[in-house]
Write a protein that holds these residues in place. Sequence first.
Motif, PDB file in Angstrom:
ATOM      1  N   SER A 210      82.644 -50.743  25.776  1.00 37.16           N
ATOM      2  CA  SER A 210      81.840 -50.937  24.572  1.00 37.16           C
ATOM      3  C   SER A 210      81.536 -49.592  23.907  1.00 37.16           C
ATOM      4  O   SER A 210      81.051 -48.668  24.577  1.00 37.16           O
ATOM      5  CB  SER A 210      80.522 -51.632  24.931  1.00 37.16           C
ATOM      6  OG  SER A 210      79.560 -51.455  23.915  1.00 37.16           O
ATOM      7  N   PRO A 211      81.784 -49.442  22.602  1.00 39.78           N
ATOM      8  CA  PRO A 211      81.468 -48.183  21.914  1.00 39.78           C
ATOM      9  C   PRO A 211      79.995 -47.794  22.035  1.00 39.78           C
ATOM     10  O   PRO A 211      79.667 -46.609  22.144  1.00 39.78           O
ATOM     11  CB  PRO A 211      81.854 -48.464  20.461  1.00 39.78           C
ATOM     12  CG  PRO A 211      82.911 -49.513  20.557  1.00 39.78           C
ATOM     13  CD  PRO A 211      82.491 -50.380  21.717  1.00 39.78           C
ATOM     14  N   GLU A 212      79.110 -48.790  22.010  1.00 40.31           N
ATOM     15  CA  GLU A 212      77.677 -48.500  22.145  1.00 40.31           C
ATOM     16  C   GLU A 212      77.376 -47.906  23.516  1.00 40.31           C
ATOM     17  O   GLU A 212      76.582 -46.968  23.643  1.00 40.31           O
ATOM     18  CB  GLU A 212      76.848 -49.775  21.934  1.00 40.31           C
ATOM     19  CG  GLU A 212      76.803 -50.284  20.500  1.00 40.31           C
ATOM     20  CD  GLU A 212      78.070 -51.018  20.091  1.00 40.31           C
ATOM     21  OE1 GLU A 212      78.904 -51.323  20.986  1.00 40.31           O
ATOM     22  OE2 GLU A 212      78.248 -51.272  18.882  1.00 40.31           O
ATOM     23  N   TRP A 213      78.015 -48.446  24.549  1.00 38.76           N
ATOM     24  CA  TRP A 213      77.812 -47.925  25.912  1.00 38.76           C
ATOM     25  C   TRP A 213      78.354 -46.505  26.016  1.00 38.76           C
ATOM     26  O   TRP A 213      77.710 -45.632  26.593  1.00 38.76           O
ATOM     27  CB  TRP A 213      78.529 -48.829  26.917  1.00 38.76           C
ATOM     28  CG  TRP A 213      78.419 -48.367  28.343  1.00 38.76           C
ATOM     29  CD1 TRP A 213      77.406 -48.631  29.215  1.00 38.76           C
ATOM     30  CD2 TRP A 213      79.369 -47.548  29.055  1.00 38.76           C
ATOM     31  NE1 TRP A 213      77.647 -48.027  30.432  1.00 38.76           N
ATOM     32  CE2 TRP A 213      78.846 -47.361  30.361  1.00 38.76           C
ATOM     33  CE3 TRP A 213      80.585 -46.969  28.732  1.00 38.76           C
ATOM     34  CZ2 TRP A 213      79.521 -46.610  31.331  1.00 38.76           C
ATOM     35  CZ3 TRP A 213      81.253 -46.225  29.697  1.00 38.76           C
ATOM     36  CH2 TRP A 213      80.726 -46.051  30.977  1.00 38.76           C
ATOM     37  N   ILE A 214      79.530 -46.260  25.423  1.00 40.29           N
ATOM     38  CA  ILE A 214      80.126 -44.919  25.471  1.00 40.29           C
ATOM     39  C   ILE A 214      79.238 -43.918  24.747  1.00 40.29           C
ATOM     40  O   ILE A 214      79.001 -42.808  25.238  1.00 40.29           O
ATOM     41  CB  ILE A 214      81.537 -44.922  24.841  1.00 40.29           C
ATOM     42  CG1 ILE A 214      82.471 -45.873  25.604  1.00 40.29           C
ATOM     43  CG2 ILE A 214      82.127 -43.507  24.827  1.00 40.29           C
ATOM     44  CD1 ILE A 214      83.825 -46.077  24.947  1.00 40.29           C
ATOM     45  N   ALA A 215      78.736 -44.298  23.570  1.00 39.75           N
ATOM     46  CA  ALA A 215      77.873 -43.401  22.799  1.00 39.75           C
ATOM     47  C   ALA A 215      76.646 -43.020  23.612  1.00 39.75           C
ATOM     48  O   ALA A 215      76.205 -41.863  23.601  1.00 39.75           O
ATOM     49  CB  ALA A 215      77.460 -44.062  21.487  1.00 39.75           C
ATOM     50  N   TYR A 216      76.076 -43.985  24.337  1.00 43.05           N
ATOM     51  CA  TYR A 216      74.896 -43.682  25.167  1.00 43.05           C
ATOM     52  C   TYR A 216      75.262 -42.741  26.304  1.00 43.05           C
ATOM     53  O   TYR A 216      74.527 -41.786  26.598  1.00 43.05           O
ATOM     54  CB  TYR A 216      74.309 -44.977  25.729  1.00 43.05           C
ATOM     55  CG  TYR A 216      73.146 -44.728  26.665  1.00 43.05           C
ATOM     56  CD1 TYR A 216      71.892 -44.400  26.167  1.00 43.05           C
ATOM     57  CD2 TYR A 216      73.315 -44.779  28.049  1.00 43.05           C
ATOM     58  CE1 TYR A 216      70.823 -44.145  27.020  1.00 43.05           C
ATOM     59  CE2 TYR A 216      72.259 -44.529  28.911  1.00 43.05           C
ATOM     60  CZ  TYR A 216      71.016 -44.213  28.392  1.00 43.05           C
ATOM     61  OH  TYR A 216      69.972 -43.951  29.235  1.00 43.05           O
ATOM     62  N   GLN A 217      76.388 -42.994  26.966  1.00 40.17           N
ATOM     63  CA  GLN A 217      76.813 -42.121  28.057  1.00 40.17           C
ATOM     64  C   GLN A 217      77.032 -40.683  27.581  1.00 40.17           C
ATOM     65  O   GLN A 217      76.743 -39.725  28.291  1.00 40.17           O
ATOM     66  CB  GLN A 217      78.123 -42.636  28.684  1.00 40.17           C
ATOM     67  CG  GLN A 217      78.050 -44.027  29.296  1.00 40.17           C
ATOM     68  CD  GLN A 217      77.079 -44.095  30.461  1.00 40.17           C
ATOM     69  OE1 GLN A 217      77.272 -43.473  31.501  1.00 40.17           O
ATOM     70  NE2 GLN A 217      76.008 -44.857  30.273  1.00 40.17           N
ATOM     71  N   MET A 218      77.516 -40.539  26.355  1.00 37.57           N
ATOM     72  CA  MET A 218      77.805 -39.219  25.797  1.00 37.57           C
ATOM     73  C   MET A 218      76.568 -38.525  25.249  1.00 37.57           C
ATOM     74  O   MET A 218      76.564 -37.316  25.031  1.00 37.57           O
ATOM     75  CB  MET A 218      78.844 -39.342  24.673  1.00 37.57           C
ATOM     76  CG  MET A 218      80.183 -39.905  25.105  1.00 37.57           C
ATOM     77  SD  MET A 218      81.143 -38.730  26.068  1.00 37.57           S
ATOM     78  CE  MET A 218      81.595 -37.554  24.806  1.00 37.57           C
ATOM     79  N   GLY A 219      75.507 -39.317  24.972  1.00 39.23           N
ATOM     80  CA  GLY A 219      74.311 -38.731  24.369  1.00 39.23           C
ATOM     81  C   GLY A 219      74.395 -38.671  22.860  1.00 39.23           C
ATOM     82  O   GLY A 219      73.768 -37.821  22.228  1.00 39.23           O
ATOM     83  N   HIS A 220      75.164 -39.589  22.244  1.00 42.05           N
ATOM     84  CA  HIS A 220      75.259 -39.670  20.791  1.00 42.05           C
ATOM     85  C   HIS A 220      74.234 -40.676  20.274  1.00 42.05           C
ATOM     86  O   HIS A 220      73.953 -41.673  20.934  1.00 42.05           O
ATOM     87  CB  HIS A 220      76.654 -40.112  20.359  1.00 42.05           C
ATOM     88  CG  HIS A 220      77.723 -39.103  20.652  1.00 42.05           C
ATOM     89  ND1 HIS A 220      79.067 -39.412  20.635  1.00 42.05           N
ATOM     90  CD2 HIS A 220      77.658 -37.792  20.973  1.00 42.05           C
ATOM     91  CE1 HIS A 220      79.772 -38.337  20.936  1.00 42.05           C
ATOM     92  NE2 HIS A 220      78.932 -37.346  21.144  1.00 42.05           N
ATOM     93  N   SER A 221      73.732 -40.446  19.078  1.00 41.09           N
ATOM     94  CA  SER A 221      72.724 -41.349  18.519  1.00 41.09           C
ATOM     95  C   SER A 221      73.343 -42.642  17.998  1.00 41.09           C
ATOM     96  O   SER A 221      72.715 -43.697  18.011  1.00 41.09           O
ATOM     97  CB  SER A 221      71.953 -40.647  17.394  1.00 41.09           C
ATOM     98  OG  SER A 221      72.841 -40.190  16.395  1.00 41.09           O
ATOM     99  N   THR A 222      74.584 -42.567  17.490  1.00 39.03           N
ATOM    100  CA  THR A 222      75.276 -43.747  16.978  1.00 39.03           C
ATOM    101  C   THR A 222      76.742 -43.686  17.400  1.00 39.03           C
ATOM    102  O   THR A 222      77.211 -42.692  17.950  1.00 39.03           O
ATOM    103  CB  THR A 222      75.217 -43.807  15.433  1.00 39.03           C
ATOM    104  OG1 THR A 222      75.986 -42.727  14.892  1.00 39.03           O
ATOM    105  CG2 THR A 222      73.779 -43.699  14.933  1.00 39.03           C
TER     106      THR A 222
END
Length: 398
Positions: A343-355
Amino acid sequence: MASIRSRGKKLFVDFRYLGVRCRETTNLIDTPENRKKLQKIIERMEAEIVLGTFNYAQYFPKSDKASKMMALNDRKECINTSMPSFKQFAELWFSEKEIEWRDTYKRKIREIIDMYLLPEFQGRPIDTIKKTEVLAFRSALAKVTRGKVKKPLSAARINSIMVPLGMILKEASKRYKFENPYEDIKSLKEPRTSIQPFTLDEVWKFINWVREDYRNYYLVRFFTGMRTSEIDGLTWENVDFDRREIVINQALVKGKIVPPKTQESYRAIQMSPWVYDALKEQYKVSYKRSEYVFCSHTGEPLDYNNVNKRVWHPTLKALGLKKRNAYQTRHTAATLWLAAGESPEWIAYQMGHSTTKMLFNTYSRYVPNMTRQDGSAFEALVSRSQMAQASTDKETSK
């Protein structure tokens, strides 16, 4: 009134300046003759303080307090004058803004002011600086070189220098009611960040070849997407084996533990089985030696420059892999997760991105090459739909 005192057979001056108590040690031995000599100096100091001409750094050039007191004086003059010099207002602006910044950003802005802005503008009344002069300053920066190879400043570096200049001029123009000379000056176009992720085969090739004492370190880097400062500052208290999570709440920057890069950088990274096993192995190696998960043989945190020089680049060279910086491990994690269909949302969270916007803007162009899905998935979907519809029509016609 200033007084003369003695410490360790050396004379020192105890006085007040700008409401601050100051104690400055001299090189004079405590003798009657030297006390008389110092008394004359003090009398001159006090007269200059009253007249407003006292220069702290001139009297005490080696003092740790000199720069602070000079800045205080500049701020005082800035507040009391109808139109300050660039230097005076820059010091006032910095003192007002520094409470908002992390220590690392504060040092960066201080360096830019001292190294680039003050030499160019410091004595100028701030309202006399023209747009043409700002543009000429930016053009001059493009001719500045650094390092042994005389490499010119990059567009990104020039932009980073111009940002505080623009902020200073904008704030001054609002306070002193003059036209902002930085108005409508655009940032230089910067080349896209170089993204050179590893393929999965290259990842395992690297991990299986690299020095055994760094195998766990790089495995964690490749499969978590942690920034260099985050993994180098990772401590055992932030590794939760029960929840299989790595908590990111600090980073190691220039040898100091600081907060993470952004608010979104505070996160809990899920451990894959490979990361979990690597950290369990590392626990046996470094837990009793250091609070840091990855550390030197003395227990100190890793020096990334030294690691890059002694481990990272030699391994790439030995394997015949393309030369690239170690930050590519972070890019690799993102592209592998995307390629796997996470999931892109899960990846963004793992990376520390806001969106997810940054995620797709930065990494999505690499995914087709890794998954070999360059439109064929959509074609297959339409084909299956056509076949299903044809089958339905055939059944209906019967």
